[in-house]
Design an enzyme around this catalytic site. Structure first.
Site, PDB file in Angstrom:
ATOM      1  N   CYS A 225      -3.115  -1.444   2.304  1.00 51.69           N
ATOM      2  CA  CYS A 225      -4.021  -1.133   1.493  1.00 51.69           C
ATOM      3  C   CYS A 225      -3.588  -0.341   0.254  1.00 51.69           C
ATOM      4  CB  CYS A 225      -5.059  -0.062   2.170  1.00 51.69           C
ATOM      5  SG  CYS A 225      -6.361   0.225   1.239  1.00 51.69           S
TER       6      CYS A 225
ATOM      7  N   ASP B 135     -10.191   6.256  10.780  1.00 49.06           N
ATOM      8  CA  ASP B 135      -9.183   6.985   9.913  1.00 49.06           C
ATOM      9  C   ASP B 135      -9.143   8.296  10.483  1.00 49.06           C
ATOM     10  OD1 ASP B 135      -8.491   7.069   6.102  1.00 49.06           O
ATOM     11  OD2 ASP B 135      -7.136   7.476   8.069  1.00 49.06           O
TER      12      ASP B 135
HETATM   13  O1  LIG Z   1      -6.117   4.687  -0.104  1.00 48.76           O
HETATM   14  C1  LIG Z   1      -6.703   5.575  -1.099  1.00 48.76           C
HETATM   15  O2  LIG Z   1      -6.416   6.125  -2.087  1.00 48.76           O
HETATM   16  C2  LIG Z   1      -8.072   6.018  -0.531  1.00 48.76           C
HETATM   17  C3  LIG Z   1      -8.894   6.629  -1.449  1.00 48.76           C
HETATM   18  C4  LIG Z   1     -10.157   6.882  -0.948  1.00 48.76           C
HETATM   19  C5  LIG Z   1     -10.806   6.615   0.132  1.00 48.76           C
HETATM   20  C6  LIG Z   1      -9.953   5.660   0.846  1.00 48.76           C
HETATM   21  C7  LIG Z   1      -8.656   5.260   0.690  1.00 48.76           C
HETATM   22  N1  LIG Z   1      -7.770   4.407   1.408  1.00 48.76           N
HETATM   23  C8  LIG Z   1      -8.502   4.000   2.505  1.00 48.76           C
HETATM   24  C9  LIG Z   1      -7.666   2.944   3.368  1.00 48.76           C
HETATM   25  O3  LIG Z   1      -8.028   2.188   4.242  1.00 48.76           O
HETATM   26  C10 LIG Z   1      -6.278   3.699   3.777  1.00 48.76           C
HETATM   27  O4  LIG Z   1      -5.317   2.431   4.072  1.00 48.76           O
HETATM   28  C11 LIG Z   1      -6.266   4.721   4.890  1.00 48.76           C
HETATM   29  O5  LIG Z   1      -7.124   5.442   4.730  1.00 48.76           O
HETATM   30  C12 LIG Z   1      -5.043   4.952   5.536  1.00 48.76           C
HETATM   31  O6  LIG Z   1      -4.251   5.600   4.483  1.00 48.76           O
HETATM   32  P1  LIG Z   1      -2.862   6.122   4.999  1.00 48.76           P
HETATM   33  O7  LIG Z   1      -3.265   7.207   6.235  1.00 48.76           O
HETATM   34  O8  LIG Z   1      -2.376   6.785   3.738  1.00 48.76           O
HETATM   35  O9  LIG Z   1      -2.175   5.027   5.660  1.00 48.76           O
END
Ligand SMILES: O=C(O)c1ccccc1NCC(=O)[C@H](O)[C@H](O)COP(=O)(O)O
Length: 214
Positions: A8, A130
Protein backbone atom coordinates in the site's frame (compact mmCIF):
# COMPACT_ATOMS: atom_id res chain seq x y z
CA UNK A 1 -4.21 -21.38 -0.93
CA UNK A 2 -1.00 -19.34 -1.27
CA UNK A 3 -0.68 -16.31 0.98
CA UNK A 4 -1.36 -13.10 -0.95
CA UNK A 5 -0.06 -9.60 -0.35
CA UNK A 6 -1.09 -6.00 -0.90
CA UNK A 7 1.60 -3.32 -0.89
CA UNK A 8 0.00 0.00 0.00
CA UNK A 9 0.95 3.61 -0.56
CA UNK A 10 2.94 3.16 -3.77
CA UNK A 11 3.75 6.49 -5.36
CA UNK A 12 6.50 6.18 -8.02
CA UNK A 13 7.06 4.01 -11.10
CA UNK A 14 10.13 2.46 -9.48
CA UNK A 15 8.32 1.16 -6.40
CA UNK A 16 5.32 -0.04 -8.40
CA UNK A 17 7.79 -1.94 -10.58
CA UNK A 18 9.43 -3.45 -7.48
CA UNK A 19 6.05 -4.58 -6.16
CA UNK A 20 4.97 -6.08 -9.48
CA UNK A 21 8.32 -7.83 -9.98
CA UNK A 22 8.09 -9.19 -6.42
CA UNK A 23 4.68 -10.68 -7.13
CA UNK A 24 2.37 -8.32 -5.25
CA UNK A 25 -1.24 -9.44 -5.63
CA UNK A 26 -2.65 -5.98 -4.91
CA UNK A 27 -1.25 -2.47 -5.01
CA UNK A 28 -2.67 0.39 -2.95
CA UNK A 29 -2.79 4.03 -4.05
CA UNK A 30 -3.58 6.52 -1.29
CA UNK A 31 -5.99 9.35 -2.13
CA UNK A 32 -5.91 11.08 1.26
CA UNK A 33 -3.95 14.36 1.09
CA UNK A 34 -2.81 14.44 4.76
CA UNK A 35 -0.91 11.20 4.14
CA UNK A 36 2.75 11.35 3.02
CA UNK A 37 1.82 8.59 0.56
CA UNK A 38 -1.05 10.44 -1.07
CA UNK A 39 -0.92 10.82 -4.85
CA UNK A 40 -2.97 12.65 -7.46
CA UNK A 41 -5.40 10.87 -9.78
CA UNK A 42 -3.02 11.75 -12.65
CA UNK A 43 -0.07 10.07 -10.95
CA UNK A 44 -2.21 7.02 -10.19
CA UNK A 45 -3.31 6.89 -13.83
CA UNK A 46 0.31 6.95 -14.96
CA UNK A 47 1.88 4.47 -12.55
CA UNK A 48 -1.28 2.37 -12.54
CA UNK A 49 -0.54 1.33 -16.13
CA UNK A 50 2.36 -0.81 -14.96
CA UNK A 51 0.58 -2.88 -12.32
CA UNK A 52 0.28 -6.04 -14.44
CA UNK A 53 -2.09 -8.56 -12.86
CA UNK A 54 -2.11 -6.86 -9.47
CA UNK A 55 -5.42 -5.52 -8.21
CA UNK A 56 -5.35 -1.70 -8.06
CA UNK A 57 -6.84 -0.57 -4.76
CA UNK A 58 -7.75 3.07 -4.24
CA UNK A 59 -7.59 4.09 -0.59
CA UNK A 60 -9.91 6.78 0.73
CA UNK A 61 -10.86 8.24 4.13
CA UNK A 62 -14.48 9.42 4.34
CA UNK A 63 -14.52 10.56 0.69
CA UNK A 64 -17.37 12.60 -0.72
CA UNK A 65 -18.83 11.74 -4.11
CA UNK A 66 -16.97 14.59 -5.79
CA UNK A 67 -13.57 13.26 -4.71
CA UNK A 68 -14.47 9.71 -5.66
CA UNK A 69 -15.63 10.90 -9.10
CA UNK A 70 -12.49 13.02 -9.57
CA UNK A 71 -10.18 10.11 -8.77
CA UNK A 72 -12.10 7.55 -10.80
CA UNK A 73 -12.28 9.89 -13.79
CA UNK A 74 -8.49 10.11 -13.73
CA UNK A 75 -7.37 6.68 -12.56
CA UNK A 76 -8.39 3.10 -13.29
CA UNK A 77 -9.03 1.23 -10.03
CA UNK A 78 -10.24 -2.30 -9.32
CA UNK A 79 -11.26 -1.87 -5.67
CA UNK A 80 -12.13 0.90 -3.22
CA UNK A 81 -10.68 0.76 0.30
CA UNK A 82 -12.47 2.85 2.91
CA UNK A 83 -10.30 3.59 5.93
CA UNK A 84 -12.36 6.23 7.70
CA UNK A 85 -15.58 6.22 9.70
CA UNK A 86 -17.78 5.28 6.72
CA UNK A 87 -21.07 3.71 7.83
CA UNK A 88 -22.33 0.48 6.24
CA UNK A 89 -24.88 2.57 4.35
CA UNK A 90 -22.14 4.87 2.98
CA UNK A 91 -19.95 1.90 2.06
CA UNK A 92 -22.85 0.28 0.18
CA UNK A 93 -23.63 3.57 -1.58
CA UNK A 94 -20.00 3.95 -2.68
CA UNK A 95 -20.01 0.40 -4.03
CA UNK A 96 -23.19 1.12 -5.99
CA UNK A 97 -21.92 4.49 -7.27
CA UNK A 98 -18.54 3.21 -8.41
CA UNK A 99 -19.48 -0.31 -9.44
CA UNK A 100 -16.31 -1.49 -7.67
CA UNK A 101 -15.85 -3.91 -4.77
CA UNK A 102 -15.45 -2.13 -1.44
CA UNK A 103 -12.99 -3.14 1.27
CA UNK A 104 -13.84 -1.66 4.66
CA UNK A 105 -11.05 -1.17 7.17
CA UNK A 106 -11.96 -2.08 10.74
CA UNK A 107 -9.52 -0.75 13.30
CA UNK A 108 -8.75 -3.11 16.15
CA UNK A 109 -7.34 -2.52 19.63
CA UNK A 110 -9.32 -5.10 21.63
CA UNK A 111 -11.95 -7.84 21.14
CA UNK A 112 -14.78 -5.36 21.49
CA UNK A 113 -13.74 -3.74 18.20
CA UNK A 114 -14.91 -6.77 16.23
CA UNK A 115 -18.46 -5.82 17.16
CA UNK A 116 -18.50 -3.42 14.23
CA UNK A 117 -17.96 -6.15 11.62
CA UNK A 118 -21.44 -7.66 11.28
CA UNK A 119 -23.02 -4.31 10.38
CA UNK A 120 -21.01 -4.34 7.12
CA UNK A 121 -22.63 -7.59 5.99
CA UNK A 122 -23.98 -6.84 2.53
CA UNK A 123 -22.27 -3.43 2.51
CA UNK A 124 -18.59 -4.33 2.12
CA UNK A 125 -17.16 -7.04 -0.11
CA UNK A 126 -13.87 -7.29 1.79
CA UNK A 127 -12.69 -6.49 5.28
CA UNK A 128 -9.26 -5.21 6.31
CA UNK A 129 -8.23 -5.42 9.96
CA UNK A 130 -5.78 -2.72 10.97
CA UNK A 131 -4.53 -1.48 14.32
CA UNK A 132 -6.28 1.27 16.23
CA UNK A 133 -3.04 2.82 17.51
CA UNK A 134 -2.83 4.06 21.09
CA UNK A 135 -2.58 7.84 21.37
CA UNK A 136 0.90 9.09 20.44
CA UNK A 137 1.82 5.97 18.48
CA UNK A 138 2.20 5.89 14.69
CA UNK A 139 1.94 8.86 12.36
CA UNK A 140 -1.37 10.23 13.69
CA UNK A 141 -3.19 9.02 10.56
CA UNK A 142 -6.33 6.85 10.31
CA UNK A 143 -4.02 4.14 8.95
CA UNK A 144 -0.53 3.54 7.68
CA UNK A 145 0.85 3.97 11.21
CA UNK A 146 3.21 1.01 11.34
CA UNK A 147 1.48 -0.23 14.50
CA UNK A 148 0.39 -3.85 15.00
CA UNK A 149 -2.49 -5.14 17.08
CA UNK A 150 -2.66 -8.48 18.93
CA UNK A 151 -2.92 -11.03 16.12
CA UNK A 152 -4.36 -13.58 18.61
CA UNK A 153 -7.59 -11.58 18.48
CA UNK A 154 -8.13 -12.95 14.95
CA UNK A 155 -7.33 -16.59 15.73
CA UNK A 156 -10.25 -18.89 14.94
CA UNK A 157 -12.59 -16.12 13.80
CA UNK A 158 -14.44 -16.59 10.51
CA UNK A 159 -16.20 -14.08 8.31
CA UNK A 160 -18.35 -14.66 5.23
CA UNK A 161 -16.13 -12.52 3.01
CA UNK A 162 -12.39 -12.29 2.38
CA UNK A 163 -10.25 -10.22 4.72
CA UNK A 164 -6.73 -8.84 4.99
CA UNK A 165 -4.45 -8.55 8.00
CA UNK A 166 -2.76 -5.18 8.25
CA UNK A 167 -0.91 -3.02 10.72
CA UNK A 168 2.79 -2.96 11.56
CA UNK A 169 3.75 -5.90 9.33
CA UNK A 170 7.21 -6.32 7.88
CA UNK A 171 9.44 -9.04 6.40
CA UNK A 172 10.52 -10.15 9.86
CA UNK A 173 7.13 -10.58 11.52
CA UNK A 174 4.79 -11.54 8.67
CA UNK A 175 5.27 -15.31 9.09
CA UNK A 176 4.39 -15.12 12.80
CA UNK A 177 1.46 -12.83 12.07
CA UNK A 178 0.03 -15.29 9.55
CA UNK A 179 0.64 -18.31 11.79
CA UNK A 180 -1.18 -16.70 14.70
CA UNK A 181 -4.01 -14.96 12.82
CA UNK A 182 -4.68 -17.45 10.02
CA UNK A 183 -4.66 -14.60 7.49
CA UNK A 184 -4.80 -15.50 3.78
CA UNK A 185 -4.00 -11.92 2.77
CA UNK A 186 -1.56 -9.45 4.30
CA UNK A 187 -1.13 -5.73 3.73
CA UNK A 188 1.84 -3.48 4.44
CA UNK A 189 2.86 0.13 4.12
CA UNK A 190 5.32 1.40 6.77
CA UNK A 191 7.19 -1.90 6.91
CA UNK A 192 8.47 -1.45 3.35
CA UNK A 193 9.50 2.20 3.72
CA UNK A 194 12.79 3.93 4.58
CA UNK A 195 10.78 6.95 5.82
CA UNK A 196 7.05 7.78 5.91
CA UNK A 197 5.99 8.00 2.27
CA UNK A 198 9.31 6.76 0.88
CA UNK A 199 8.88 3.18 -0.26
CA UNK A 200 12.08 1.12 -0.41
CA UNK A 201 12.29 -1.31 -3.37
CA UNK A 202 14.62 -3.61 -1.42
CA UNK A 203 12.23 -3.78 1.54
CA UNK A 204 9.32 -4.41 -0.83
CA UNK A 205 11.24 -7.30 -2.39
CA UNK A 206 12.20 -8.69 1.03
CA UNK A 207 8.61 -8.54 2.29
CA UNK A 208 7.25 -10.23 -0.81
CA UNK A 209 9.97 -12.91 -0.69
CA UNK A 210 8.93 -13.61 2.91
CA UNK A 211 5.26 -13.81 1.91
CA UNK A 212 5.85 -16.03 -1.11
CA UNK A 213 8.02 -18.40 0.96
CA UNK A 214 5.12 -19.28 3.28
O1 LIG B 1 -1.06 4.58 4.27
C1 LIG B 1 -1.52 5.65 4.65
O2 LIG B 1 -0.88 6.72 4.65
C2 LIG B 1 -2.94 5.73 5.13
C3 LIG B 1 -3.47 6.98 5.48
C4 LIG B 1 -4.78 7.06 5.92
C5 LIG B 1 -5.59 5.93 5.99
C6 LIG B 1 -5.07 4.68 5.63
C7 LIG B 1 -3.75 4.58 5.20
N1 LIG B 1 -3.21 3.35 4.88
C8 LIG B 1 -4.07 2.20 4.85
C9 LIG B 1 -3.43 0.91 4.54
O3 LIG B 1 -4.04 0.05 3.91
C10 LIG B 1 -2.11 0.58 5.20
O4 LIG B 1 -1.43 -0.34 4.37
C11 LIG B 1 -2.42 -0.07 6.54
O5 LIG B 1 -3.00 0.89 7.38
C12 LIG B 1 -1.16 -0.65 7.18
O6 LIG B 1 -0.21 0.36 7.34
P1 LIG B 1 1.17 0.01 8.10
O7 LIG B 1 0.82 -0.33 9.53
O8 LIG B 1 1.97 1.27 7.95
O9 LIG B 1 1.79 -1.16 7.37
Amino acid sequence: MKLQAKICGLNTPEVVDAAVRGGADAIGFVFYPPSPRSISPETAASIGRQTGRATRVGLFVDPDDGWLDAVLTGAALDMIQLHGSETPQRAAAIGSRTGLPVMKAIRIRGPEDFGAVDAYDGAADWLLFDAKPPKGQGHGLPGGNGVAFDWRLLAGRKWNRPWMLSGGLDAENVAEAVRISGAAWVDVSSGVESAPGTKDPARIAKFLDAVKSL
